[in-house]
Motif scaffolding. Structure first.
Motif, PDB file in Angstrom:
ATOM      1  N   GLU A  86      -3.520 -14.996   2.640  1.00 25.78           N
ATOM      2  CA  GLU A  86      -2.188 -14.495   2.956  1.00 25.78           C
ATOM      3  C   GLU A  86      -2.117 -12.969   3.023  1.00 25.78           C
ATOM      4  OE1 GLU A  86       0.402 -16.114   0.050  1.00 25.78           O
ATOM      5  OE2 GLU A  86       0.447 -18.113   0.951  1.00 25.78           O
ATOM      6  N   GLU A  87      -2.941 -12.283   2.238  1.00 27.00           N
ATOM      7  CA  GLU A  87      -2.748 -10.850   2.080  1.00 27.00           C
ATOM      8  C   GLU A  87      -3.979 -10.024   2.424  1.00 27.00           C
ATOM      9  OE1 GLU A  87      -1.298 -10.096  -1.852  1.00 27.00           O
ATOM     10  OE2 GLU A  87       0.067 -11.793  -1.795  1.00 27.00           O
ATOM     11  N   GLY A  88      -5.008 -10.635   2.999  1.00 25.32           N
ATOM     12  CA  GLY A  88      -6.185  -9.864   3.341  1.00 25.32           C
ATOM     13  C   GLY A  88      -7.041  -9.537   2.132  1.00 25.32           C
ATOM     14  N   ILE A  89      -7.700  -8.379   2.154  1.00 27.63           N
ATOM     15  CA  ILE A  89      -8.643  -8.000   1.103  1.00 27.63           C
ATOM     16  C   ILE A  89      -7.866  -7.448  -0.079  1.00 27.63           C
ATOM     17  CG2 ILE A  89     -10.752  -6.734   0.600  1.00 27.63           C
ATOM     18  CD1 ILE A  89     -10.884  -8.783   2.929  1.00 27.63           C
ATOM     19  N   TYR A  90      -7.704  -8.291  -1.084  1.00 27.93           N
ATOM     20  CA  TYR A  90      -6.821  -7.961  -2.189  1.00 27.93           C
ATOM     21  C   TYR A  90      -7.281  -8.699  -3.435  1.00 27.93           C
ATOM     22  CZ  TYR A  90      -2.488  -7.861  -4.949  1.00 27.93           C
ATOM     23  OH  TYR A  90      -1.570  -7.693  -5.948  1.00 27.93           O
ATOM     24  N   GLY A  91      -7.107  -8.080  -4.607  1.00 32.50           N
ATOM     25  CA  GLY A  91      -7.359  -8.770  -5.870  1.00 32.50           C
ATOM     26  C   GLY A  91      -8.711  -8.452  -6.463  1.00 32.50           C
ATOM     27  N   GLU A  92      -9.054  -9.183  -7.526  1.00 32.06           N
ATOM     28  CA  GLU A  92     -10.247  -8.908  -8.317  1.00 32.06           C
ATOM     29  C   GLU A  92     -11.477  -9.599  -7.737  1.00 32.06           C
ATOM     30  OE1 GLU A  92     -11.231  -8.731 -13.011  1.00 32.06           O
ATOM     31  OE2 GLU A  92     -10.690 -10.706 -12.263  1.00 32.06           O
ATOM     32  N   PRO A 118      -8.557  -0.257  -0.416  1.00 28.80           N
ATOM     33  CA  PRO A 118      -8.052   0.411  -1.628  1.00 28.80           C
ATOM     34  C   PRO A 118      -7.403  -0.524  -2.647  1.00 28.80           C
ATOM     35  CG  PRO A 118      -6.661   0.882   0.274  1.00 28.80           C
ATOM     36  CD  PRO A 118      -7.877   0.212   0.802  1.00 28.80           C
ATOM     37  N   HIS A 119      -7.046  -1.743  -2.230  1.00 27.97           N
ATOM     38  CA  HIS A 119      -6.393  -2.677  -3.151  1.00 27.97           C
ATOM     39  C   HIS A 119      -7.376  -3.670  -3.779  1.00 27.97           C
ATOM     40  CE1 HIS A 119      -2.574  -1.076  -1.913  1.00 27.97           C
ATOM     41  NE2 HIS A 119      -2.825  -1.383  -0.651  1.00 27.97           N
ATOM     42  N   LEU A 120      -8.656  -3.500  -3.500  1.00 26.09           N
ATOM     43  CA  LEU A 120      -9.669  -4.358  -4.105  1.00 26.09           C
ATOM     44  C   LEU A 120      -9.939  -3.900  -5.533  1.00 26.09           C
ATOM     45  CD1 LEU A 120     -11.525  -6.733  -3.333  1.00 26.09           C
ATOM     46  CD2 LEU A 120     -13.259  -5.048  -2.689  1.00 26.09           C
TER      47      LEU A 120
END
Length: 302
Positions: A86-92, A118-120
């Motif tokens: 849903e949000e692309g490259i994101y999270g831990e 930058p949100h990885l």
């Protein structure tokens, strides 16, 4: 079994305290206590020993906690995969590799990954123990041998060899040995014989460690060895991937080298569609390609 009670039990077991678990869950201590009692009654077992300093899991509690830990990891994985879609490259993203490779090669390159995403959130786990990827101890691994665990996607990245290096300053002051006999007249810096290391490294150093030499410095990781070499303490045995980033190193006795140490990237089959894993994999492959080009230039210059 009541999922809500299991969630509360997991928080209590993790915190070791009803009060701390209640704060994390935004529940009162009495509400947490009631849920734990209800779970114990439904299972007909005691899950915690109570004492003045907090709570200790019973044997039955330990078994249940192991189960809830695995549940929690799998739920985290599912949530991350949903966010991926849903949000692309994101999270831990939990990445495990050896201390040497992680500190000397990988960490200095991660800024370029963060520039793209930058949100990885990278959790870099540096240790010699091989973590269990199918059991979700990590999402992706870079290891110095082919993984033996089942249900893993694996790719051979490159080959590494152990070689001898010294600083330019050290060579200028003490000379560059031209033979093994001359080498052992210098202070050698290597992994401790009791430290965890690949067999190729052990075999490479065995004849030098058994020889008579005047001085020796041993450590339990390559970062320390590199720092000692850079500070002119002697000649160090290091993986050859250091030469592309530390151009003041001089290779000593180029013909002396260990057997091949293969470097593999691996991740669980269930993460095949993960955008975070895909982004990290593609980043590593690009960095490896650049590293190989630079290694070729270094080799041609020698």
């Amino acid at each position: 079994m009541d999922w809500d009670k299991l969630r509360i039990f997991h928080a209590v077991a993790d915190a070791g305290s009803l009060t701390h678990a209640g704060e994390a869950l935004n529940l009162s201590q009495s509400a947490v206590s009631r849920q734990i009692r209800g779970l114990e009654e439904s299972l007909a077992v005691i899950l915690f020993h109570r004492h003045a300093r907090g709570l200790i899991l019973t044997e039955q509690g330990e078994l249940l906690f192991e189960a809830t830990k695995q549940m929690s990891k799998r739920l985290d994985t599912a949530a991350a995969r949903i966010r991926d879609s849903e949000e692309g490259i994101y999270g831990e993203l939990r990445v495990t590799t050896t201390t040497g490779f992680g500190t000397l090669w990988l960490a200095p390159r991660l800024s370029r990954l963060y520039d793209r995403y930058p949100h990885l959130k990278i959790d870099l786990i540096l240790e010699e123990r091989v973590l269990d990827l199918p059991m979700r101890e990590a999402d992706i691994a870079i290891r110095m041998k082919e993984p033996s665990q089942a249900d893993l996607i694996r790719r051979r990245l490159m080959d590494v060899r152990m070689r001898f290096f010294a600083s330019e300053s050290y060579v200028a002051q003490h000379g560059n040995p031209g033979s093994k006999d001359e080498l052992i007249q210098h202070r050698l810096i290597s992994q401790s014989t009791s430290s965890h290391q690949v067999s190729a490294g052990v075999n490479f150093m065995a004849p030098y460690l058994s020889a008579e030499h005047s001085s020796h410095l041993m450590m339990n990781n390559y970062f320390g060895i590199l720092q000692a070499v850079l500070n002119n303490l002697g000649i160090g045995a290091l993986p050859d991937y250091v030469v592309t980033d530390f151009n003041t190193l001089v290779q000593v006795l180029p013909e002396e080298q260990s057997g091949i140490i293969p470097v593999y990237l691996a991740y669980p089959e269930e993460l095949r569609q993960s955008k975070r894993v895909e982004a990290f994999r593609d980043f590593i492959l690009e960095e490896i390609a650049d590293y190989k080009r630079r290694m070729k230039m270094v080799s041609e210059a020698m």
